[in-house]
Structure formats: structure tokens, C-alpha cells
Write an enzyme that holds these catalytic residues in place. Structure first.
Site, PDB file in Angstrom:
ATOM      1  N   LEU A   1     -14.251 -47.657 -20.491  1.00  0.00           N
ATOM      2  CA  LEU A   1     -13.392 -46.709 -21.324  1.00  0.00           C
ATOM      3  C   LEU A   1     -11.673 -46.825 -20.727  1.00  0.00           C
ATOM      4  CD1 LEU A   1     -13.157 -44.857 -23.668  1.00  0.00           C
ATOM      5  CD2 LEU A   1     -13.362 -43.013 -21.762  1.00  0.00           C
ATOM      6  N   LYS A   2     -11.756 -46.921 -19.628  1.00  0.00           N
ATOM      7  CA  LYS A   2     -10.515 -47.394 -18.964  1.00  0.00           C
ATOM      8  C   LYS A   2      -9.724 -48.315 -19.345  1.00  0.00           C
ATOM      9  CE  LYS A   2      -8.149 -48.582 -14.576  1.00  0.00           C
ATOM     10  NZ  LYS A   2      -7.068 -47.562 -14.360  1.00  0.00           N
TER      11      LYS A   2
ATOM     12  N   LYS B   1      -5.233 -29.200 -11.657  1.00  0.00           N
ATOM     13  CA  LYS B   1      -6.470 -29.462 -11.263  1.00  0.00           C
ATOM     14  C   LYS B   1      -7.467 -28.499 -11.881  1.00  0.00           C
ATOM     15  CE  LYS B   1      -5.943 -32.715  -8.390  1.00  0.00           C
ATOM     16  NZ  LYS B   1      -5.974 -32.547  -6.806  1.00  0.00           N
TER      17      LYS B   1
ATOM     18  N   GLY C   1       7.862 -40.478   2.651  1.00  0.00           N
ATOM     19  CA  GLY C   1       7.129 -41.480   3.355  1.00  0.00           C
ATOM     20  C   GLY C   1       7.074 -42.587   2.728  1.00  0.00           C
ATOM     21  N   SER C   2       6.131 -42.922   1.416  1.00  0.00           N
ATOM     22  CA  SER C   2       6.042 -44.023   0.936  1.00  0.00           C
ATOM     23  C   SER C   2       7.093 -44.511  -0.098  1.00  0.00           C
ATOM     24  CB  SER C   2       4.789 -43.955  -0.151  1.00  0.00           C
ATOM     25  OG  SER C   2       5.165 -42.995  -1.125  1.00  0.00           O
TER      26      SER C   2
ATOM     27  N   CYS D   1       2.663 -30.560  -1.890  1.00  0.00           N
ATOM     28  CA  CYS D   1       3.000 -31.095  -3.452  1.00  0.00           C
ATOM     29  C   CYS D   1       2.913 -29.378  -3.910  1.00  0.00           C
ATOM     30  CB  CYS D   1       1.825 -31.761  -4.333  1.00  0.00           C
ATOM     31  SG  CYS D   1       1.920 -33.517  -3.364  1.00  0.00           S
TER      32      CYS D   1
ATOM     33  N   GLU E   1       7.741 -29.776  -2.948  1.00  0.00           N
ATOM     34  CA  GLU E   1       8.131 -30.092  -4.488  1.00  0.00           C
ATOM     35  C   GLU E   1       8.840 -28.870  -4.994  1.00  0.00           C
ATOM     36  OE1 GLU E   1       5.805 -32.275  -7.398  1.00  0.00           O
ATOM     37  OE2 GLU E   1       4.320 -33.023  -5.631  1.00  0.00           O
TER      38      GLU E   1
ATOM     39  N   HIS F   1       8.596 -38.107 -10.159  1.00  0.00           N
ATOM     40  CA  HIS F   1       7.447 -38.644 -11.217  1.00  0.00           C
ATOM     41  C   HIS F   1       8.247 -39.267 -12.441  1.00  0.00           C
ATOM     42  CE1 HIS F   1       5.596 -35.615  -8.913  1.00  0.00           C
ATOM     43  NE2 HIS F   1       4.588 -36.347  -8.987  1.00  0.00           N
TER      44      HIS F   1
ATOM     45  N   CYS G   1       8.722 -36.041  -3.783  1.00  0.00           N
ATOM     46  CA  CYS G   1       7.413 -36.508  -3.269  1.00  0.00           C
ATOM     47  C   CYS G   1       7.529 -38.006  -2.881  1.00  0.00           C
ATOM     48  CB  CYS G   1       6.258 -36.361  -4.251  1.00  0.00           C
ATOM     49  SG  CYS G   1       4.639 -36.386  -3.731  1.00  0.00           S
TER      50      CYS G   1
END
Length: 758
Positions: A18-19, A112, A433-434, A644, A666, A695, A727
């Protein structure tokens, strides 16, 4: 005979069909008809698998191209008016735009689903929200399943939970005021399903497992009285925590049954079994729908036998919750250690387990004695196997004494020791960090894993990326640089691959949201750190600059929360084991000269129990685990953490007790609203509120960042304030990353000059 049913099954396909179909559709490489064909085949295989395992009632409505909550909003005609779409004639392209945005409208919010790692689309509620039922897609799937010879049970989110999970978008407007209109729409939907020959329907109300206020609980009573004469038999689904406090309410409702989660809340079974009416269905979930471990079938059957004796055919059996949260099929895993694999069950295997339980209750345990014997053997092996149990790790945790998690000195003394050598300016700058994970980085990592790139060549490739990252930060004049994490695939997986007690699957994918799938690590045994994990790369980065290089680690709560975690010891013990392993890394980084170390805990809020009565206990050991990660570090070593976006207002004392020298959060999307709580609380340590949203590829204006920073300076003493993005920058491209950070630095320098002139 007891009815075996379930509320949901993995919908991405055994090989993520499906993805790939959906993403091809987004790119214009597949037609809607081709995507629909893929979806129909996934549903066919799912239903066939469930039927073959002995399931009596198969779910319909659990399949979705993106999210089942969004699907329900479309069915109810409750999509946001701002898109200008006709909900009754919504195209697949428009459906995806609701979730992903378009040229004129931002996407609907996503968050979530309770305490899981699945994300749902958040309903947008307005005072003028109207509902207009259009059930054609759901009815089409019902007809599809029936045509294949299946008995079905549509499963939908219940009205009160749906309303509660949404957000009010108008001032002075309460979501619950929409209840009468929403109930009329649900009642119409139920009558339409009844007209299609639907007998049973499951309406999930996990709100009952949360601490909703009394008005919402009364709304449950109102709702199900409204549905009493809609022509279908209703079973209310609950999960993720106990609903025993609502026993009397659930008994009194004019519904035909209730499902309870006896994996997350085993204690509630005796409460329900003792008092449940014999003329109503009690569905018991004793097979874990959220984890990968094989059930102890002897215990499950023994637990259910007395309930079966009382309720007979009105005892139904099911997974604890939807199997959406479980990987699909263990059988395709070829590289897992055989012993470890023997302790596991994915969704397909959980169906088989339920089939065995059904057979045992109907015909006695002797009818499935071989299956029970295999289950007993696996349970006995797991209890003692040396792959799982490390006496040295257990002893280290057991030896912890009160106060073992405390830094040498309080923050007021530590910050002086840190500033003495760091000599940072006012409003010090850093990142989370990233830095961008480019195509070249991903290709080099993939080639190295396949053996197509030598270790020396991979090492050189990563060092080249790290050197460029440091060079960029030097030119930008960031005060505390990072190495960029080029060598890391994922913030949990990277560390799990280097820790004893973790293992990894080839195909253990679960849906996170939309087409985004994750393959969580599995914590199967006692956790320890055999060798340093980050010292090599951080030391190399530090050799390229005189600025203090920040080492990057993932905290203990996030390490277990974003994994499938073992269920044979308390979570608190798992967290402490991971914390001590991380502590070894912190001290080795310190010895190597890395004296600024960030221990990220983005999952600390989402791991909280649904019941507020359990919060204090959880926060006590979760925050202790974080502190254990850095215990023994010198006062001059500065410990950072990042969290976050979340609601921190009600747990700020616990956040403060973590005693990180610097916390980054954030805040840009809320216009620094979240920071107000930290100011009102008088958060004692340093804090870095995010000044722009990572984002989006959009480069913020200087005015936007200055506005946010000035708001922050009104709330936090300037000597305690850091400047950073919201972030990590992993998902961004280099061009926009540099431009975004340049604006951040220009504004910071302007404000520094302004402060110096005062």
C-alpha cells in the site's frame, strides 16, 4: 461456541504494497484504479488470513489509505470547510490533500493515538460544523467482504471519542456542544449499515480508559441510548487501560456487549467477570495487540475458563486492541536468531493463538495439546535463556542506592563551572543535533550494509559529510556545533544496533501515519553497552573545531518507547538498564573531551499512562532513569535534553527534576505559548525554545524569528536563554537549512548587540 473477532489488522500489506502504491499515486506514476486494485488485494488477503485462523467476525472499516479517523470524518461529511471539497463526492486526490495539504490549505493536524506510536488526523470542530452521512465507501467494503463469503463486524471510532479527540477551532466554543448533531449522523449511519444486512458493529470508545471529565462520560450514556433502536447490535470497544470504574455505566447501556483490554489492565477482568450480565457479550482481550511476544496459552486459557463457565457463548475472545500496532507476519523473518524468534508472534501468529484458545474453550485443552505444549516450552525457555538474562546487568540495577541518580552539585554551581570553560555569549546558539540526511549519505549507508562499500570507504564518506557539517556551522558561527549524525539511520535504531539485548527484523513494519512505516527495534533481553557507540564520530568532529562539540544520545524512555519492549520485567527496570548503558557512553564521551552532551527524550510525555493516578509513579522512575544517564559526569560537563512539542504544563515539576543543564523544546508553531508555562513555573535551568519550525522548507523571515525571540526574552531571564531551531534538521535540504540558520544567527547577533548597548 465462543466468538473470535478482532477490530483491526495491519493494512499496509505484507511487503508494504500500500505504501508503494500510494506514493506512486502521489507522484502520478499510478492511477487511482491501480491503487484501488492494490487496496482490494490487501483486504482480500487480510480477510482470508483471519478466516483461515478461525475468526468468526472479520473487521470492515479498519482498512484505510491514510487514517481510519480521517475516513470516518469523510463518511460523516465532517471535513474542514476551508478546503472547499464536496465530502459526498470526494476524490482520492482530495482525500490525500486533507492529510497532506495543498497549494492553498495546510494539512489537517496529526498527533499520536493515545499512548501508541500511531498518528491519527485530528478532527477540526467549529460551532457551525455540519454532518452529512455518505457511507458509500464503507458499504462498498462490506459488500466486498460478503461477496468473499465472510461474516463481518464493521469497526469505527465511537462518537464520543471522535468528538473528544478533535480540536475546537473557534473561540468560546465547546466541542461537546456538537454531540446532538453528531449522534443524529451516527444513528443514520447505523441504520444504513443495518439496511445492508450488518448485524454487529463495534464502536470504539477508548475515552473510557482515559481520565475524561464527567461531562464526557455522561455523553457516552446519552450516545448509546440514542442508538438503541438503530437495527444493529453494538459492542463498545475499550483498550489501553482499565475501564473498571465505568462498570456500572457499561452494564446499564442499551448495547449488546463490551470489549476490555486485559493485557494492559489484567486486574479488570475479575471485576467484570464477577458482575457482568449473562445476557450480554463480554469480549476479553488477552492476546497483546501492541507487542511482538508470544502469549502463554496455558495461562490465557486458565484465565478464561471460569469466565467461560459463567458466560458461555457470551464470552468473546479478541486481541487486546487492533492488530494495526503489530507487524504482520513473523514467518517471513529469515535473519532473526531462531531462539529469539521462537518467543515471538506477529499479527498472523496472534490470529493462530486466538484460534487455539477458541478451540480449547470449546473442546478442551487436549484438543490443542500440541499447540499448548509448544507455547509452554517457549515460555519456559524465555524465562531462563541466557540470551535474555544477564546477571551482571541485573546486579548493577539492583545495586543502585537512593541518591545514585544525583549529579555532584546543584545546577547553580554546575553552570558556573560550565561557563568558565565554554565562555559562551549571551543567547548562545546551537541546533538539536541532526543535519540533512542527503541521498549520498543514504546510498553510502545502504551500500555499506550490503557489503558493496568497504568499511574504510564508508568511514571516509561519513567523515567527509561530518567535515562539511562542521564547516557550515563554523561559517555560521554557531556557538555549540554538532557533528550532524550522518552515520545514523534512526535515533533509536542506531543505538539499539550497538546495545546488547536488542534485535532487529527485516520486515517488521508498522504504520506510523499515512504511507510512513517504521520498523521498531525489539528489546528482548537485559540491555548493556559492549563498546562505545558515538565517541569515534564525536571525537573526529571535535578535532575540526575549537568550539565545544555537542555529543548526541537518545534517552532511556525514548529508547524503549519507540521499540517493541520486553514484557517480562517492569518498564522501570528496562529504563534503568538502558540508562546505565547510556551512562557508560556519557562518561566515555567526557573522557574523550566531549563535555557538552545531549540526551534526547522526545517520548517522555507520550509514554505516560492514560490514568493520572499512575503519573506520579511513572514520572518518578522515568526522570530517575534520565538522571542515571548522566550521573558521575563532572560539574563542568553540560547535559542537554530535547523534547518535542507536548503539553508540559501539568508535569513541569517532573521536567525540572530531570535536572538537565539545558532543555530545548518545540515552541515556534504555538507562537511561544508553550514557553509561558515554563516562565510561570520559573523553570530553574537553561532553556532553548525553538525559534523556527523545521517541518517546512520555508525560510523564516528575520521579523518572524525576532518576534519569537523577544517573546521568549519576556518570559525567560536572558542569561538562561538559548537560541535554536524547533527540532532536528534531518529531513531538510542543505540549501534551506543554511538559509534558515543564517536568519536565526543574524537575528541573534542583532539582539546581542542591543543587549550589550544597554
Amino acid at each position: 461456541m465462543n466468538t473470535f473477532h478482532l477490530s483491526g489488522y495491519p493494512r499496509i500489506g505484507a511487503k508494504r504494497e500500500l505504501k508503494f502504491a500510494v506514493e506512486a499515486f502521489w507522484k502520478g506514476a499510478k492511477s487511482e484504479a491501480e491503487v484501488q486494485e492494490t487496496a482490494a488485494e490487501i483486504r482480500r488477503l487480510n480477510w482470508a488470513t483471519q478466516k483461515a485462523a478461525g475468526a468468526d467476525l472479520l473487521p470492515v472499516g479498519d482498512f484505510s489509505f491514510y487514517d481510519h479517523v480521517l475516513d470516518l470524518l469523510c463518511t460523516l461529511g465532517a471535513i474542514p470547510k476551508r478546503f472547499g471539497f464536496d465530502a459526498a463526492n470526494l476524490s482520492l486526490l482530495e482525500y490525500f490533500q486533507l492529510a497532506r495539504g495543498n497549494a492553498t490549505q495546510f494539512a489537517m493536524e496529526m498527533t499520536k493515538w493515545f499512548d501508541t506510536n500511531y498518528h491519527y488526523i485530528v478532527p477540526e470542530w467549529h460551532a457551525d460544523t455540519e454532518f452529512k452521512v455518505n457511507a458509500k465507501n464503507l458499504i462498498a467494503q462490506i459488500k466486498e467482504a460478503k461477496a468473499q463469503g465472510h461474516d463481518i463486524k464493521p469497526t469505527l471510532v465511537g462518537p464520543v471519542t471522535l468528538l473528544w479527540l478533535g480540536k475546537a477551532k473557534d473561540d468560546n466554543f465547546k466541542r461537546i456542544s456538537l454531540l446532538p448533531k453528531l449522534l443524529q449522523a451516527y444513528a443514520q449511519l447505523l441504520r444504513e449499515l443495518a439496511a445492508e444486512g450488518v448485524d454487529w458493529i463495534q464502536l470504539d470508545e477508548p475515552i473510557l480508559a482515559a481520565d475524561a471529565d464527567e461531562n464526557w462520560i455522561k455523553a457516552v450514556e446519552t450516545a448509546y441510548k440514542e442508538f438503541a433502536h438503530t437495527g444493529v447490535r453494538i459492542i463498545i470497544g475499550t483498550y489501553f487501560a482499565s475501564v473498571a470504574e465505568h462498570l456500572n455505566l457499561l452494564k446499564s447501556l442499551p448495547v449488546h456487549g463490551v470489549h476490555i483490554d486485559c493485557v494492559r489492565a489484567p486486574e479488570q477482568l475479575s471485576v467484570f467477570a464477577d458482575a457482568w450480565p449473562q445476557n450480554k457479550v463480554l469480549s476479553v482481550g488477552l492476546i497483546d495487540g501492541r507487542n511482538v511476544w508470544r502469549a502463554n496459552l496455558s495461562k490465557v486459557i486458565e484465565t478464561l475458563e471460569p469466565v467461560n463457565a459463567k458466560l458461555g457463548n457470551n464470552l468473546w475472545i479478541a486481541p487486546s486492541c487492533s492488530l494495526l500496532h503489530s507487524p504482520q507476519d513473523l514467518a517471513v523473518e529469515e535473519k532473526l536468531d531462531g531462539e529469539i524468534k521462537s518467543w515471538m508472534a506477529f499479527a498472523a501468529q496472534k490470529l493462530v493463538e486466538l484460534g487455539v484458545v477458541k478451540q480449547a474453550l470449546a473442546h478442551g485443552k487436549d484438543s490443542v495439546k500440541e499447540e499448548i505444549a509448544a507455547s509452554d516450552a517457549a515460555a519456559a525457555d524465555r524465562a531462563t535463556n541466557k540470551l535474555i538474562h544477564n546477571d551482571a546487568v541485573k546486579a548493577r540495577v539492583a545495586a543502585l542506592v537512593k541518591g545514585a541518580d544525583k549529579r555532584n552539585s546543584p545546577f547553580a554551581e554546575r553552570i558556573k563551572a560550565q561557563q568558565a570553560w565554554m565562555n559562551l555569549p549571551v543567547l548562545p546558539t546551537t541546533t538539536i543535533g541532526s543535519f540533512p540526511q542527503t541521498t549520498e549519505i543514504r546510498q553510502a549507508r545502504a551500500a555499506f550494509k550490503k557489503g558493496e562499500l568497504s568499511e574504510a570507504d564508508y568511514d571516509a564518506a561519513m567523515k567527509k559529510e561530518i567535515a562539511y557539517c562542521v564547516e557550515v556551522q563554523e561559517k555560521l558561527e554557531l556557538d555549540v556545533p554538532v557533528h550532524g549524525e550522518a552515520e545514523r539511520n534512526d535515533m533509536v535504531e542506531y543505538f539499539g544496533e550497538q546495545l546488547a539485548g536488542y534485535c532487529f527484523t527485516q520486515f517488521g513494519w508498522v504504520q506510523s501515519y499515512g504511507s510512513r512505516c517504521v520498523k521498531p527495534p525489539i528489546i528482548f533481553g537485559d540491555v548493556s553497552r559492549p563498546n562505545p557507540m558515538t565517541v569515534y564520530w564525536s571525537s573526529y568532529a571535535q578535532s575540526l573545531t575549537k568550539r565545544p562539540m555537542k555529543g548526541m544520545l537518545t534517552g532511556p524512555v525514548t529508547m524503549f518507547k519507540w521499540s517493541f519492549v520486553r514484557d517480562d520485567i517492569p518498564l522501570s527496570e528496562v529504563a534503568k538498564q538502558i540508562a546505565l548503558a547510556l551512562n557508560d557512553e556519557v562518561l566515555d564521551l567526557e573522557k574523550a573531551g566531549i563535555k557538552v552532551i545531549q540526551i534526547d527524550e522526545p517520548a517522555i510525555r507520550e509514554a505516560m499512562p492514560l490514568k493520572k493516578a499512575q503519573w506520579d509513579e511513572y514520572l518518578a522512575w522515568a526522570c530517575e532513569a534520565f538522571r542515571l544517564s548522566s550521573v558521575g559526569a563532572e560539574d563542568s560537563t553540560q547535559i542537554h535534553t530535547h523534547m518535542c512539542y507536548s503539553e508540559f504544563n501539568d508535569i513541569l515539576p517532573a521536567i525540572a527534576s530531570m535536572d538537565a543543564d539545558v532543555i530545548t523544546i518545540e515552541t515556534s508553531r504555538s507562537d511561544m505559548e508553550l514557553l509561558t508555562a515554563f516562565g510561570d513555573f520559573k523553570y530553574p535551568n537553561d532553556i532553548g525554545p525553538g525559534v523556527y519550525d523545521i517541518h517546512s522548507p520555508r525560510v523564516p523571515t528575520a521579523e518572524e524569528i525576532e518576534h519569537l525571540l523577544r517573546k521568549a526574552m519576556e518570559v525567560v531571564p536572558v542569561e538562561r536563554l538559548w537560541v535554536n531551531p524547533d527540532c532536528g534538521l534531518k529531513t531538510r535540504g542543505w540549501k534551506e537549512t543554511i538559509e534558515q540558520l543564517q536568519v536565526m544567527m543574524d537575528v541573534t547577533k542583532k539582539l546581542r548587540a542591543e543587549l550589550a548597548a544597554k
